[in-house]
Design a protein around this motif. Structure first.
Motif, PDB file in Angstrom:
ATOM      1  N   UNK A 141       0.835  -1.197   0.000  1.00 57.33           N
ATOM      2  CA  UNK A 141       0.000   0.000   0.000  1.00 57.33           C
ATOM      3  C   UNK A 141       0.868   1.244   0.000  1.00 57.33           C
ATOM      4  N   UNK A 142       0.281   2.362  -0.458  1.00 62.89           N
ATOM      5  CA  UNK A 142       0.931   3.645  -0.254  1.00 62.89           C
ATOM      6  C   UNK A 142       1.170   4.503  -1.473  1.00 62.89           C
ATOM      7  N   UNK A 143       0.992   3.998  -2.690  1.00 62.35           N
ATOM      8  CA  UNK A 143       1.443   4.769  -3.851  1.00 62.35           C
ATOM      9  C   UNK A 143       0.747   6.115  -3.974  1.00 62.35           C
ATOM     10  N   UNK A 144      -0.479   6.234  -3.436  1.00 65.99           N
ATOM     11  CA  UNK A 144      -1.206   7.498  -3.555  1.00 65.99           C
ATOM     12  C   UNK A 144      -1.261   8.272  -2.244  1.00 65.99           C
ATOM     13  N   UNK A 145      -0.485   7.828  -1.265  1.00 63.23           N
ATOM     14  CA  UNK A 145      -0.452   8.553   0.004  1.00 63.23           C
ATOM     15  C   UNK A 145       0.478   9.751  -0.094  1.00 63.23           C
ATOM     16  N   UNK A 146       0.216  10.752   0.742  1.00 63.78           N
ATOM     17  CA  UNK A 146       1.049  11.948   0.753  1.00 63.78           C
ATOM     18  C   UNK A 146       1.416  12.351   2.171  1.00 63.78           C
ATOM     19  N   UNK A 147       2.696  12.561   2.404  1.00 60.35           N
ATOM     20  CA  UNK A 147       3.139  13.000   3.718  1.00 60.35           C
ATOM     21  C   UNK A 147       3.514  11.845   4.617  1.00 60.35           C
ATOM     22  N   UNK A 148       4.438  12.109   5.520  1.00 58.40           N
ATOM     23  CA  UNK A 148       4.943  11.067   6.411  1.00 58.40           C
ATOM     24  C   UNK A 148       3.856  10.517   7.323  1.00 58.40           C
ATOM     25  N   UNK A 149       2.944  11.367   7.768  1.00 60.09           N
ATOM     26  CA  UNK A 149       1.903  10.933   8.692  1.00 60.09           C
ATOM     27  C   UNK A 149       1.015   9.848   8.116  1.00 60.09           C
ATOM     28  N   UNK A 169       5.413  13.595  -1.660  1.00 70.88           N
ATOM     29  CA  UNK A 169       5.940  14.838  -1.108  1.00 70.88           C
ATOM     30  C   UNK A 169       7.356  15.126  -1.544  1.00 70.88           C
ATOM     31  N   UNK A 170       7.829  14.389  -2.541  1.00 69.42           N
ATOM     32  CA  UNK A 170       9.165  14.649  -3.062  1.00 69.42           C
ATOM     33  C   UNK A 170      10.229  13.773  -2.433  1.00 69.42           C
ATOM     34  N   UNK A 171      11.468  14.038  -2.818  1.00 65.93           N
ATOM     35  CA  UNK A 171      12.595  13.221  -2.377  1.00 65.93           C
ATOM     36  C   UNK A 171      12.771  13.234  -0.863  1.00 65.93           C
ATOM     37  N   UNK A 172      12.611  14.391  -0.243  1.00 69.49           N
ATOM     38  CA  UNK A 172      12.819  14.484   1.206  1.00 69.49           C
ATOM     39  C   UNK A 172      11.838  13.596   1.967  1.00 69.49           C
ATOM     40  N   UNK A 173      10.564  13.645   1.573  1.00 72.34           N
ATOM     41  CA  UNK A 173       9.556  12.808   2.236  1.00 72.34           C
ATOM     42  C   UNK A 173       9.795  11.342   1.904  1.00 72.34           C
TER      43      UNK A 173
END
Length: 217
Positions: free
Chosen positions: A108-116, A138-142
């Protein structure tokens, strides 16, 4: 299709034959006939190639918990590499609930956004694979933070692709520099199609292995 992928050295494929049934019922019912039709490609691939081709079942977050479990249980005999996004994503607590009640590995996760949001599905330690799209999460940093969180929970990461050649190139750089990223998804039709119209130096793909392009990242 499975044979053509294997001929190119690609040993895993993702299919989504359940979607039409979800669209008809809103994800709250699947008939025996619909189930039989959706399982047909899994039967054909296994009959033709045995375990030479890994199969991922994409459910696109279209199902209720009971129906997701019904599908997962039906897929268990085919030993899918993973079952992806089996339930509606408006309540992320549903994902680990499904994962703990099936033998199928859940991704799971491909459409999630943000660390939370990723923490909500990774920290229960039920996922077999955390998938991220570097442009959506959220980009490379996230992406790096998500991968570190997954590593802390002994969870492998898969990098998603379908948002374009720049995103794919960034994802390959991320994958090559991240210890628990073990697979890079590609859309073969895009890679050998319009991606080359945008970038003249795509990450090289050879015998199912993708690597960094030459030159400055």
């Amino acid at each position: 299709l499975a044979h053509s992928l294997l001929d190119e050295g690609i040993t895993a494929m993702k299919i989504w034959p359940f979607d039409y049934a979800a669209e008809l019922s809103g994800g709250y019912a699947i008939t025996p006939a619909q189930m039989e039709k959706a399982l047909e490609p899994f039967i054909k691939i296994r009959k033709a190639l045995g375990d030479k081709m890994e199969i991922m079942a994409e459910l696109h977050s279209l199902w209720s918990i009971p129906m997701a479990l019904k599908i997962c249980h039906a897929l268990e005999e085919f030993s899918p590499h993973w079952v992806e996004d089996p339930v509606f994503q408006d309540n992320l607590q549903s994902m680990p609930l499904v994962a703990e009640r099936t033998r199928c590995p859940i991704a799971a996760g491909e459409r999630l956004g943000g660390l939370g949001e990723f923490a909500s599905v990774i920290t229960p330690q039920r996922l077999s694979v955390a998938i991220l799209d570097i442009t959506w999460c959220g980009g490379l940093s996230v992406a790096q933070k998500v991968a570190a969180l997954a590593e802390a929970h002994h969870t492998p990461v898969a990098a998603h692709d379908c948002t374009g050649p720049v995103a794919l190139t960034a994802a390959v750089h991320f994958a090559c520099g991240t210890s628990n990223v073990y697979i890079q998804e590609i859309v073969r039709a895009f890679y050998y199609g319009w991606y080359a119209d945008v970038l003249d130096s795509l990450p090289p793909l050879h015998q199912g292995r993708i690597s960094l392009p030459d030159g400055v990242g």
